[in-house]
Motif scaffolding. Structure first.
Motif, PDB file in Angstrom:
ATOM      1  N   GLU A  34      -0.960 -68.919 -71.405  1.00  0.00           N
ATOM      2  CA  GLU A  34      -1.897 -69.456 -72.400  1.00  0.00           C
ATOM      3  C   GLU A  34      -2.395 -70.832 -71.975  1.00  0.00           C
ATOM      4  OE1 GLU A  34      -1.947 -70.787 -77.058  1.00  0.00           O
ATOM      5  OE2 GLU A  34      -0.549 -69.242 -76.424  1.00  0.00           O
ATOM      6  N   ILE A  35      -1.529 -71.613 -71.366  1.00  0.00           N
ATOM      7  CA  ILE A  35      -1.920 -72.916 -70.816  1.00  0.00           C
ATOM      8  C   ILE A  35      -1.982 -72.739 -69.304  1.00  0.00           C
ATOM      9  CG2 ILE A  35      -1.287 -75.332 -70.557  1.00  0.00           C
ATOM     10  CD1 ILE A  35      -2.004 -74.514 -73.430  1.00  0.00           C
ATOM     11  N   TYR A  36      -3.131 -73.032 -68.722  1.00  0.00           N
ATOM     12  CA  TYR A  36      -3.366 -72.777 -67.298  1.00  0.00           C
ATOM     13  C   TYR A  36      -3.778 -74.080 -66.631  1.00  0.00           C
ATOM     14  CZ  TYR A  36      -5.054 -70.334 -63.157  1.00  0.00           C
ATOM     15  OH  TYR A  36      -5.241 -69.885 -61.870  1.00  0.00           O
ATOM     16  N   VAL A  37      -3.218 -74.362 -65.476  1.00  0.00           N
ATOM     17  CA  VAL A  37      -3.578 -75.541 -64.700  1.00  0.00           C
ATOM     18  C   VAL A  37      -4.418 -75.086 -63.515  1.00  0.00           C
ATOM     19  CG1 VAL A  37      -2.724 -77.521 -63.405  1.00  0.00           C
ATOM     20  CG2 VAL A  37      -1.444 -76.698 -65.393  1.00  0.00           C
ATOM     21  N   VAL A  38      -5.622 -75.622 -63.417  1.00  0.00           N
ATOM     22  CA  VAL A  38      -6.556 -75.234 -62.361  1.00  0.00           C
ATOM     23  C   VAL A  38      -5.999 -75.658 -61.006  1.00  0.00           C
ATOM     24  CG1 VAL A  38      -8.900 -75.555 -61.462  1.00  0.00           C
ATOM     25  CG2 VAL A  38      -8.512 -75.416 -63.933  1.00  0.00           C
TER      26      VAL A  38
ATOM     27  N   SER B  38     -11.634 -66.865 -64.832  1.00  0.00           N
ATOM     28  CA  SER B  38     -12.026 -65.884 -65.839  1.00  0.00           C
ATOM     29  C   SER B  38     -11.778 -64.463 -65.341  1.00  0.00           C
ATOM     30  CB  SER B  38     -13.498 -66.069 -66.197  1.00  0.00           C
ATOM     31  OG  SER B  38     -13.921 -65.069 -67.083  1.00  0.00           O
ATOM     32  N   ASP B  39     -12.171 -64.193 -64.100  1.00  0.00           N
ATOM     33  CA  ASP B  39     -11.935 -62.859 -63.519  1.00  0.00           C
ATOM     34  C   ASP B  39     -10.445 -62.569 -63.373  1.00  0.00           C
ATOM     35  OD1 ASP B  39     -14.623 -62.381 -63.368  1.00  0.00           O
ATOM     36  OD2 ASP B  39     -14.778 -62.779 -61.205  1.00  0.00           O
ATOM     37  N   LYS B  40      -9.714 -63.551 -62.895  1.00  0.00           N
ATOM     38  CA  LYS B  40      -8.280 -63.377 -62.649  1.00  0.00           C
ATOM     39  C   LYS B  40      -7.496 -63.157 -63.941  1.00  0.00           C
ATOM     40  CE  LYS B  40      -4.412 -66.066 -60.792  1.00  0.00           C
ATOM     41  NZ  LYS B  40      -4.068 -67.326 -60.130  1.00  0.00           N
ATOM     42  N   CYS B  41      -7.874 -63.899 -64.989  1.00  0.00           N
ATOM     43  CA  CYS B  41      -7.089 -63.881 -66.228  1.00  0.00           C
ATOM     44  C   CYS B  41      -7.705 -63.007 -67.317  1.00  0.00           C
ATOM     45  CB  CYS B  41      -6.926 -65.298 -66.751  1.00  0.00           C
ATOM     46  SG  CYS B  41      -6.046 -66.375 -65.609  1.00  0.00           S
TER      47      CYS B  41
ATOM     48  N   LYS C  76      -7.055 -73.746 -71.773  1.00  0.00           N
ATOM     49  CA  LYS C  76      -6.444 -72.711 -72.599  1.00  0.00           C
ATOM     50  C   LYS C  76      -7.028 -71.365 -72.184  1.00  0.00           C
ATOM     51  CE  LYS C  76      -6.050 -71.115 -77.327  1.00  0.00           C
ATOM     52  NZ  LYS C  76      -6.502 -71.265 -78.696  1.00  0.00           N
ATOM     53  N   ILE C  77      -6.145 -70.381 -72.031  1.00  0.00           N
ATOM     54  CA  ILE C  77      -6.555 -69.036 -71.639  1.00  0.00           C
ATOM     55  C   ILE C  77      -6.164 -68.071 -72.751  1.00  0.00           C
ATOM     56  CG2 ILE C  77      -6.160 -67.156 -69.998  1.00  0.00           C
ATOM     57  CD1 ILE C  77      -7.614 -69.397 -68.688  1.00  0.00           C
ATOM     58  N   THR C  78      -7.104 -67.203 -73.140  1.00  0.00           N
ATOM     59  CA  THR C  78      -6.819 -66.130 -74.086  1.00  0.00           C
ATOM     60  C   THR C  78      -7.345 -64.843 -73.474  1.00  0.00           C
ATOM     61  OG1 THR C  78      -7.179 -67.707 -75.873  1.00  0.00           O
ATOM     62  CG2 THR C  78      -7.063 -65.387 -76.479  1.00  0.00           C
TER      63      THR C  78
ATOM     64  N   PRO D 270      -0.235 -59.222 -59.615  1.00  0.00           N
ATOM     65  CA  PRO D 270      -0.488 -59.955 -58.365  1.00  0.00           C
ATOM     66  C   PRO D 270      -0.481 -59.056 -57.144  1.00  0.00           C
ATOM     67  CG  PRO D 270       1.182 -61.068 -59.678  1.00  0.00           C
ATOM     68  CD  PRO D 270       0.871 -59.760 -60.352  1.00  0.00           C
ATOM     69  N   ARG D 271       0.288 -57.982 -57.162  1.00  0.00           N
ATOM     70  CA  ARG D 271       0.363 -57.111 -55.998  1.00  0.00           C
ATOM     71  C   ARG D 271      -0.923 -56.294 -55.825  1.00  0.00           C
ATOM     72  NH1 ARG D 271       5.982 -57.045 -54.625  1.00  0.00           N
ATOM     73  NH2 ARG D 271       7.176 -57.793 -56.384  1.00  0.00           N
ATOM     74  N   SER D 272      -1.698 -56.095 -56.892  1.00  0.00           N
ATOM     75  CA  SER D 272      -2.912 -55.299 -56.780  1.00  0.00           C
ATOM     76  C   SER D 272      -4.085 -56.115 -56.228  1.00  0.00           C
ATOM     77  CB  SER D 272      -3.291 -54.720 -58.143  1.00  0.00           C
ATOM     78  OG  SER D 272      -3.704 -55.754 -59.025  1.00  0.00           O
TER      79      SER D 272
END
Length: 115
Positions: free
Chosen positions: A59-63, A73-76, A101-103, A111-113
């Motif tokens: 939910e909290i993401y550090v760039v 946005s694509d990753k999360c 903030k990420i929702t 990650p493996r894909s």
């Protein structure tokens, strides 16, 4: 005044206790090292060059270095990053260390894909 035998016994006990503590400390360090290695092999995040690889989208993401809002946005799976983070005034002005903030609105890719 304490007898010589009492002093020698006290020194022997103190010496034994300090060796016991040193051995316990070494064992704890080794166990911690083994556990960290096992966690990393079981899918934990690997660290290379100070950056975490395959970081989860919490939910909290550090760039991180080289990331943009689009790639995050694509990753999360969060297309509304700018709307949910009013402290981002310019979407093109994203820098490493920025906290957002990420929702996620869709399930994340494992990650493996990615490879």
């Amino acid at each position: 005044m304490a007898s010589s035998d009492t002093i020698k016994a006290t020194i022997a006990v103190a010496d034994s206790a300090s060796w016991y503590c040193a051995v316990c400390l070494v064992v704890l360090i080794l166990l911690s090292s083994v556990r960290d290695t096992a966690d990393r092999e079981d899918g934990g995040a690997a660290v290379r060059g100070g950056q975490l690889l395959h970081r989860p989208c919490d939910e909290i993401y550090v760039v991180g270095e080289g990331e943009t809002l689009h790639t995050i946005s694509d990753k999360c799976g969060d297309p509304f990053i700018v709307e949910q983070n009013p402290h981002i005034h310019d979407p093109d002005d994203v820098f490493p260390g920025l906290v957002i903030k990420i929702t996620p609105s869709k399930p994340q890719r494992s990650p493996r894909s990615l490879y």
